[in-house]
Design a protein around this motif. Structure first.
Motif, PDB file in Angstrom:
ATOM      1  N   ASP A 108      45.302  85.320 -25.662  1.00  0.00           N
ATOM      2  CA  ASP A 108      46.204  84.614 -26.582  1.00  0.00           C
ATOM      3  C   ASP A 108      47.615  84.495 -26.024  1.00  0.00           C
ATOM      4  N   LEU A 109      48.109  85.561 -25.412  1.00  0.00           N
ATOM      5  CA  LEU A 109      49.507  85.606 -25.010  1.00  0.00           C
ATOM      6  C   LEU A 109      49.757  85.115 -23.586  1.00  0.00           C
ATOM      7  N   LEU A 110      48.774  85.248 -22.704  1.00  0.00           N
ATOM      8  CA  LEU A 110      49.010  84.890 -21.306  1.00  0.00           C
ATOM      9  C   LEU A 110      48.014  83.868 -20.764  1.00  0.00           C
ATOM     10  N   GLY A 111      46.976  83.555 -21.518  1.00  0.00           N
ATOM     11  CA  GLY A 111      45.962  82.633 -21.030  1.00  0.00           C
ATOM     12  C   GLY A 111      46.515  81.270 -20.659  1.00  0.00           C
ATOM     13  N   ALA A 112      47.354  80.712 -21.526  1.00  0.00           N
ATOM     14  CA  ALA A 112      47.910  79.371 -21.272  1.00  0.00           C
ATOM     15  C   ALA A 112      48.828  79.383 -20.058  1.00  0.00           C
ATOM     16  N   VAL A 243      49.147  99.498 -35.599  1.00  0.00           N
ATOM     17  CA  VAL A 243      49.813  99.968 -34.378  1.00  0.00           C
ATOM     18  C   VAL A 243      49.243  99.164 -33.219  1.00  0.00           C
ATOM     19  N   VAL A 244      50.107  98.455 -32.508  1.00  0.00           N
ATOM     20  CA  VAL A 244      49.664  97.564 -31.432  1.00  0.00           C
ATOM     21  C   VAL A 244      50.546  97.776 -30.205  1.00  0.00           C
ATOM     22  N   PRO A 245      50.079  97.360 -29.031  1.00  0.00           N
ATOM     23  CA  PRO A 245      50.946  97.411 -27.850  1.00  0.00           C
ATOM     24  C   PRO A 245      52.167  96.508 -28.023  1.00  0.00           C
ATOM     25  N   HIS A 246      53.278  96.936 -27.466  1.00  0.00           N
ATOM     26  CA  HIS A 246      54.497  96.136 -27.535  1.00  0.00           C
ATOM     27  C   HIS A 246      54.298  94.754 -26.913  1.00  0.00           C
ATOM     28  N   SER A 247      53.425  94.665 -25.916  1.00  0.00           N
ATOM     29  CA  SER A 247      53.170  93.380 -25.261  1.00  0.00           C
ATOM     30  C   SER A 247      52.529  92.371 -26.198  1.00  0.00           C
ATOM     31  N   CYS A 248      51.915  92.830 -27.291  1.00  0.00           N
ATOM     32  CA  CYS A 248      51.276  91.925 -28.250  1.00  0.00           C
ATOM     33  C   CYS A 248      52.274  91.224 -29.158  1.00  0.00           C
ATOM     34  N   LEU A 249      53.540  91.621 -29.089  1.00  0.00           N
ATOM     35  CA  LEU A 249      54.550  91.023 -29.968  1.00  0.00           C
ATOM     36  C   LEU A 249      55.150  89.750 -29.387  1.00  0.00           C
ATOM     37  N   GLY A 250      54.816  89.442 -28.139  1.00  0.00           N
ATOM     38  CA  GLY A 250      55.371  88.256 -27.496  1.00  0.00           C
ATOM     39  C   GLY A 250      55.830  88.564 -26.088  1.00  0.00           C
ATOM     40  N   ASN A 251      56.283  87.534 -25.410  1.00  0.00           N
ATOM     41  CA  ASN A 251      56.757  87.686 -24.040  1.00  0.00           C
ATOM     42  C   ASN A 251      57.721  86.554 -23.722  1.00  0.00           C
ATOM     43  N   ALA A 252      58.087  86.423 -22.467  1.00  0.00           N
ATOM     44  CA  ALA A 252      59.049  85.386 -22.085  1.00  0.00           C
ATOM     45  C   ALA A 252      58.523  83.985 -22.355  1.00  0.00           C
ATOM     46  N   PHE A 253      57.191  83.814 -22.340  1.00  0.00           N
ATOM     47  CA  PHE A 253      56.603  82.511 -22.638  1.00  0.00           C
ATOM     48  C   PHE A 253      56.501  82.265 -24.144  1.00  0.00           C
ATOM     49  N   LEU A 254      56.292  83.330 -24.915  1.00  0.00           N
ATOM     50  CA  LEU A 254      56.137  83.237 -26.379  1.00  0.00           C
ATOM     51  C   LEU A 254      57.064  84.254 -27.044  1.00  0.00           C
ATOM     52  N   PRO A 255      58.374  84.019 -27.008  1.00  0.00           N
ATOM     53  CA  PRO A 255      59.315  85.024 -27.514  1.00  0.00           C
ATOM     54  C   PRO A 255      59.240  85.241 -29.022  1.00  0.00           C
ATOM     55  N   ASP A 256      58.761  84.259 -29.773  1.00  0.00           N
ATOM     56  CA  ASP A 256      58.719  84.363 -31.237  1.00  0.00           C
ATOM     57  C   ASP A 256      57.303  84.590 -31.750  1.00  0.00           C
ATOM     58  N   TYR A 257      56.444  85.180 -30.929  1.00  0.00           N
ATOM     59  CA  TYR A 257      55.033  85.318 -31.287  1.00  0.00           C
ATOM     60  C   TYR A 257      54.850  86.163 -32.546  1.00  0.00           C
ATOM     61  N   ALA A 258      55.565  87.283 -32.641  1.00  0.00           N
ATOM     62  CA  ALA A 258      55.411  88.155 -33.806  1.00  0.00           C
ATOM     63  C   ALA A 258      55.851  87.454 -35.082  1.00  0.00           C
ATOM     64  N   TRP A 293      44.299  85.699  -3.629  1.00  0.00           N
ATOM     65  CA  TRP A 293      45.239  84.718  -4.189  1.00  0.00           C
ATOM     66  C   TRP A 293      45.234  84.792  -5.708  1.00  0.00           C
ATOM     67  N   PHE A 294      44.050  84.872  -6.321  1.00  0.00           N
ATOM     68  CA  PHE A 294      43.969  84.901  -7.782  1.00  0.00           C
ATOM     69  C   PHE A 294      44.610  86.165  -8.336  1.00  0.00           C
ATOM     70  N   ARG A 295      44.392  87.308  -7.696  1.00  0.00           N
ATOM     71  CA  ARG A 295      45.041  88.545  -8.149  1.00  0.00           C
ATOM     72  C   ARG A 295      46.555  88.408  -8.113  1.00  0.00           C
ATOM     73  N   ALA A 296      47.053  87.743  -7.086  1.00  0.00           N
ATOM     74  CA  ALA A 296      48.503  87.538  -6.979  1.00  0.00           C
ATOM     75  C   ALA A 296      49.011  86.645  -8.100  1.00  0.00           C
ATOM     76  N   GLU A 297      48.209  85.642  -8.492  1.00  0.00           N
ATOM     77  CA  GLU A 297      48.619  84.762  -9.587  1.00  0.00           C
ATOM     78  C   GLU A 297      48.682  85.526 -10.908  1.00  0.00           C
ATOM     79  N   VAL A 298      47.695  86.365 -11.167  1.00  0.00           N
ATOM     80  CA  VAL A 298      47.698  87.184 -12.387  1.00  0.00           C
ATOM     81  C   VAL A 298      48.911  88.099 -12.399  1.00  0.00           C
ATOM     82  N   SER A 299      49.189  88.716 -11.269  1.00  0.00           N
ATOM     83  CA  SER A 299      50.334  89.612 -11.175  1.00  0.00           C
ATOM     84  C   SER A 299      51.645  88.863 -11.399  1.00  0.00           C
ATOM     85  N   ALA A 300      51.750  87.645 -10.844  1.00  0.00           N
ATOM     86  CA  ALA A 300      52.977  86.866 -10.995  1.00  0.00           C
ATOM     87  C   ALA A 300      53.203  86.459 -12.448  1.00  0.00           C
ATOM     88  N   VAL A 301      52.136  86.119 -13.156  1.00  0.00           N
ATOM     89  CA  VAL A 301      52.270  85.750 -14.569  1.00  0.00           C
ATOM     90  C   VAL A 301      52.736  86.946 -15.389  1.00  0.00           C
TER      91      VAL A 301
END
Length: 323
Positions: A108-112, A243-258, A293-301
């Motif tokens: 949900d948060l990083l797939g797109a 109780v959820v991981p802090h990462s589930c509240l949003g990120n730089a791509f979805l800052p208003d997710y929560a 290459w794919f591992r590097a892309e996941v890490s970069a995201v």
């Protein structure tokens, strides 16, 4: 080597997988009689019956069950080792599907963001996200999953991991919940409200309950769900706390997710240990150019999404799991 026929590995892998001489023969484009002769050779080579009749079906012997955990990975590694080596990788023309096993929150948060980055570099690449019902490493061993994202809980000693981010737990509740309106979130007030717990396997393995064991208080959990995203939705629609991981509240791509999901976060009134989110894969893919290459892309995201929680690591920093 004259006494070892490596072709028998392919036949053994197929027989262990199909548990049927007829279906194994069909997969290998052999006659049933030829497959039966191959099974006889395997029995002679291993000194074990391997497959036994049980009514109208065949079942594995205990030794064959042990082999079924090792042979698939051995066959895949042999195929990679004996395949044509080509260190060149043309990302722009790469046509490959990567199967990723991850929780709903990652999708949900990083797939797109991940598929957008991948499509810009390699439009011929397809991502397939697979369900993650447990932490069993067998799909990685068998090659059914290329990469897993999450906490390293597998007992498989051979898997490789790379730390993606350091995460921590926070509380969430619906907007307007009296817990936040009434003031300070004390431990006593927090446990006074009903909670939704998260358990992927259905077992009582929630780290919050482990932390609560240090106190004399207990929380009331009327419902358990398999994912953090489900817990967030339940908290939004009720008086339940989650109780959820802090990462589930949003990120730089979805800052208003929560806020968009109608929940408000708060710091927990008890100490729950932080945890690592890692990329996990089988060592046979270590040097595969496309997989690197794919591992590097996941890490970069992950780096772009969570810059303050991301460890700066090169691909050479991967390590073998000991957990």
């Amino acid at each position: 080597m004259s006494r070892v026929d490596l072709n028998l590995l392919i036949a053994l892998d197929t027989l262990l997988s199909e548990r049927s001489v007829t279906r194994a023969a069909l997969r290998l484009d052999l006659s049933v009689s030829a497959m039966s002769r191959t099974l006889a050779r395997l029995r002679a080579a291993t000194g074990d019956r391997l497959l036994l009749q049980a009514g109208r079906t065949l079942v594995l012997t205990p030794y064959a069950e042990q082999l079924s955990q090792r042979i698939p990975a051995l066959v895949r590694e042999a195929e990679v080792a004996l395949g044509r080596a080509d260190p060149r990788l043309e990302i722009a023309t790469l046509e490959q599907r990567f199967t990723v096993r991850a929780g709903e929150g990652f999708v949900d948060l990083l797939g797109a963001a991940l598929i957008e980055r991948v499509r810009q570099a390699a439009p011929g690449v397809q991502l397939r996200f697979a369900p993650k019902p447990d932490w069993n490493a067998q799909p990685l061993r068998e090659g059914n999953v290329d990469l897993e994202i999450g906490i390293v809980k597998t007992s498989a000693p051979e898997v490789r991991t790379r730390l993606l981010l350091r995460d921590r737990y926070v509380g969430v509740c619906g907007v307007g919940h009296p817990l936040l309106i009434e003031g300070n979130v004390s431990l006593e007030r927090w446990v006074a409200y009903p909670h939704v717990a998260i358990s992927r396997t259905g077992q009582a393995d929630d780290p919050v309950d482990a932390a609560l064991e240090l106190s004399e208080l207990q929380r009331h959990v009327p419902i358990v769900v398999p994912s953090y995203t489900s817990a967030i939705q339940l908290a939004r629609q009720s008086d339940l706390l989650a109780v959820v991981p802090h990462s589930c509240l949003g990120n730089a791509f979805l800052p208003d997710y929560a806020a968009a999901n109608g929940v408000r976060p708060f710091e927990l009134p008890l100490r729950v240990p932080a945890f690592n989110v890692s990329a996990i894969w089988h060592p046979r893919l270590d040097r595969d150019p496309a997989h690197r290459w794919f591992r590097a892309e996941v890490s970069a995201v992950c780096s772009a999404a969570y810059p303050h929680a991301y460890p700066q690591m090169a691909d050479s920093d991967v390590r073998q799991s000991r957990s």
